[in-house]
Motif scaffolding. Sequence first.
Motif, PDB file in Angstrom:
ATOM      1  N   PRO A   1       0.836  -1.314   0.056  1.00 35.30           N
ATOM      2  CA  PRO A   1       0.222  -0.005  -0.130  1.00 35.30           C
ATOM      3  C   PRO A   1       0.756   1.341  -0.031  1.00 35.30           C
ATOM      4  N   THR A   2       0.473   2.250  -0.863  1.00 35.82           N
ATOM      5  CA  THR A   2       1.204   3.305  -0.872  1.00 35.82           C
ATOM      6  C   THR A   2       0.792   4.534  -0.288  1.00 35.82           C
ATOM      7  N   MET A   3      -0.378   4.639   0.401  1.00 36.83           N
ATOM      8  CA  MET A   3      -1.186   5.658   1.065  1.00 36.83           C
ATOM      9  C   MET A   3      -0.949   5.295   2.459  1.00 36.83           C
ATOM     10  N   ALA A   4      -1.865   5.886   3.462  1.00 33.99           N
ATOM     11  CA  ALA A   4      -1.815   5.725   5.060  1.00 33.99           C
ATOM     12  C   ALA A   4      -2.293   4.388   5.301  1.00 33.99           C
ATOM     13  N   GLY A   5      -1.842   3.711   6.397  1.00 25.85           N
ATOM     14  CA  GLY A   5      -2.451   2.391   6.942  1.00 25.85           C
ATOM     15  C   GLY A   5      -1.472   1.740   7.803  1.00 25.85           C
ATOM     16  N   PHE A   6      -1.643   0.805   8.371  1.00 28.85           N
ATOM     17  CA  PHE A   6      -1.044  -0.097   9.058  1.00 28.85           C
ATOM     18  C   PHE A   6      -1.383  -1.668   9.068  1.00 28.85           C
ATOM     19  N   TRP A   7      -0.550  -2.542   9.193  1.00 29.70           N
ATOM     20  CA  TRP A   7      -1.144  -4.071   9.375  1.00 29.70           C
ATOM     21  C   TRP A   7      -0.180  -4.303  10.942  1.00 29.70           C
ATOM     22  N   ILE A   8      -1.132  -5.127  11.721  1.00 26.97           N
ATOM     23  CA  ILE A   8      -0.421  -5.355  12.935  1.00 26.97           C
ATOM     24  C   ILE A   8      -0.784  -6.876  12.955  1.00 26.97           C
ATOM     25  N   SER A   9       0.142  -7.879  13.608  1.00 32.44           N
ATOM     26  CA  SER A   9       0.200  -9.299  13.661  1.00 32.44           C
ATOM     27  C   SER A   9      -0.952  -9.581  14.550  1.00 32.44           C
ATOM     28  N   LYS A  10      -1.513  -8.735  15.843  1.00 32.97           N
ATOM     29  CA  LYS A  10      -2.340  -9.166  16.429  1.00 32.97           C
ATOM     30  C   LYS A  10      -2.761  -8.215  17.444  1.00 32.97           C
ATOM     31  N   TRP A  11      -4.160  -7.867  17.754  1.00 35.18           N
ATOM     32  CA  TRP A  11      -4.407  -7.143  18.788  1.00 35.18           C
ATOM     33  C   TRP A  11      -4.484  -7.626  20.218  1.00 35.18           C
ATOM     34  N   VAL A  12      -3.778  -6.963  21.221  1.00 35.97           N
ATOM     35  CA  VAL A  12      -3.380  -7.897  22.153  1.00 35.97           C
ATOM     36  C   VAL A  12      -3.336  -6.652  23.445  1.00 35.97           C
ATOM     37  N   ASP A  13      -3.429  -6.886  24.577  1.00 35.25           N
ATOM     38  CA  ASP A  13      -3.149  -6.145  26.050  1.00 35.25           C
ATOM     39  C   ASP A  13      -1.444  -6.294  25.883  1.00 35.25           C
TER      40      ASP A  13
ATOM     41  N   ASN B   1      11.858 -17.311  21.673  1.00 36.58           N
ATOM     42  CA  ASN B   1      11.350 -18.667  22.082  1.00 36.58           C
ATOM     43  C   ASN B   1       9.825 -18.556  22.467  1.00 36.58           C
ATOM     44  N   ARG B   2       9.451 -17.340  22.662  1.00 33.14           N
ATOM     45  CA  ARG B   2       8.274 -17.059  23.109  1.00 33.14           C
ATOM     46  C   ARG B   2       7.519 -16.151  22.135  1.00 33.14           C
ATOM     47  N   HIS B   3       6.901 -16.688  21.112  1.00 34.12           N
ATOM     48  CA  HIS B   3       6.219 -16.138  20.077  1.00 34.12           C
ATOM     49  C   HIS B   3       4.911 -15.112  20.526  1.00 34.12           C
ATOM     50  N   ASP B   4       4.399 -15.569  21.612  1.00 34.49           N
ATOM     51  CA  ASP B   4       3.317 -14.645  22.143  1.00 34.49           C
ATOM     52  C   ASP B   4       3.742 -13.474  22.688  1.00 34.49           C
ATOM     53  N   GLU B   5       5.009 -13.235  22.976  1.00 32.48           N
ATOM     54  CA  GLU B   5       5.582 -11.996  23.725  1.00 32.48           C
ATOM     55  C   GLU B   5       6.044 -10.928  22.469  1.00 32.48           C
ATOM     56  N   LEU B   6       5.648 -11.341  21.234  1.00 34.60           N
ATOM     57  CA  LEU B   6       6.270 -10.418  20.077  1.00 34.60           C
ATOM     58  C   LEU B   6       5.040  -9.816  19.385  1.00 34.60           C
ATOM     59  N   LEU B   7       5.156  -8.458  18.956  1.00 34.48           N
ATOM     60  CA  LEU B   7       4.237  -7.784  18.170  1.00 34.48           C
ATOM     61  C   LEU B   7       4.979  -7.363  16.926  1.00 34.48           C
ATOM     62  N   PHE B   8       4.369  -7.422  15.531  1.00 40.33           N
ATOM     63  CA  PHE B   8       4.735  -6.906  14.538  1.00 40.33           C
ATOM     64  C   PHE B   8       3.922  -5.966  14.017  1.00 40.33           C
ATOM     65  N   LEU B   9       4.491  -4.974  13.308  1.00 41.77           N
ATOM     66  CA  LEU B   9       3.682  -3.813  12.708  1.00 41.77           C
ATOM     67  C   LEU B   9       4.275  -3.492  11.513  1.00 41.77           C
ATOM     68  N   ALA B  10       3.593  -3.368  10.419  1.00 44.52           N
ATOM     69  CA  ALA B  10       4.085  -2.735   9.256  1.00 44.52           C
ATOM     70  C   ALA B  10       3.301  -1.417   8.921  1.00 44.52           C
ATOM     71  N   ILE B  11       3.884  -0.397   8.426  1.00 48.02           N
ATOM     72  CA  ILE B  11       3.385   0.771   8.282  1.00 48.02           C
ATOM     73  C   ILE B  11       3.659   1.211   6.793  1.00 48.02           C
ATOM     74  N   ALA B  12       2.614   1.581   6.198  1.00 46.36           N
ATOM     75  CA  ALA B  12       2.567   2.290   4.815  1.00 46.36           C
ATOM     76  C   ALA B  12       3.240   3.692   4.950  1.00 46.36           C
ATOM     77  N   PRO B  13       3.908   4.063   3.780  1.00 42.51           N
ATOM     78  CA  PRO B  13       4.709   5.212   3.680  1.00 42.51           C
ATOM     79  C   PRO B  13       4.000   6.366   4.220  1.00 42.51           C
ATOM     80  N   MET B  14       2.769   6.970   3.772  1.00 42.36           N
ATOM     81  CA  MET B  14       1.993   7.868   4.330  1.00 42.36           C
ATOM     82  C   MET B  14       1.106   7.256   5.658  1.00 42.36           C
ATOM     83  N   TYR B  15       1.860   6.917   6.662  1.00 45.63           N
ATOM     84  CA  TYR B  15       1.504   6.135   7.586  1.00 45.63           C
ATOM     85  C   TYR B  15       0.567   6.759   8.775  1.00 45.63           C
TER      86      TYR B  15
END
Length: 201
Positions: free
Chosen positions: A48-60, A88-102
Amino acid sequence: MSFSAMITAKKICESFEMPFKAGNSGQLIFGYNTGQCEHFGVGFHLVPTMAGFWISKWVDLNLIKEIFVCNSVMEVVAFLHFNAHRYNRHDELLFLAIAPMYNYPVGLFCQKHNLRLNLLFGTELIDVLRAIKFCLDFKGIGVCFYHDGEMVTAIVAGRIFSIHQKGISLRKFFTLLGIRPFFRQHVPKSKISFLHDFLNQ
């Protein structure tokens, strides 16, 4: 890119329970919060070239130890291809991808600021500036950039800095500001991007 790269990418997504869909021709599709999608298939990668983000999960965030920020989901996948054994603990990791005009879930990050912040951006000028802006936003500090010829001018909290574009880097910028780095910057072997390394094995 060989078809094995597609198979490997899909397995990584499934292993880390990343939200994605498989297209009719086998491509991987990652939905961003704006409704736009990132597509990865044999011989192509569309982001995506506009605003936006992808997140691996919504979590506390109290359940999260580390967050990884980059410019595409496939950069996350490529990073994990080379580094998953370190975590080792995948559940403790959060990944975020942000578009250029994020934009990104600012309210989410306001919950907790002692997360370990990891950056997976490339070394191109635009990637360095995006990484700087994200880090300053993370700390609640505004910044504006102006590019004039070979110079980059930054306005931060009323202060003005001019830096030659060849000399700008994330750590140098924060040293110039007098702010102690609070992030870890992961650098791929090629010095270009993890995705570049992933596709050129």
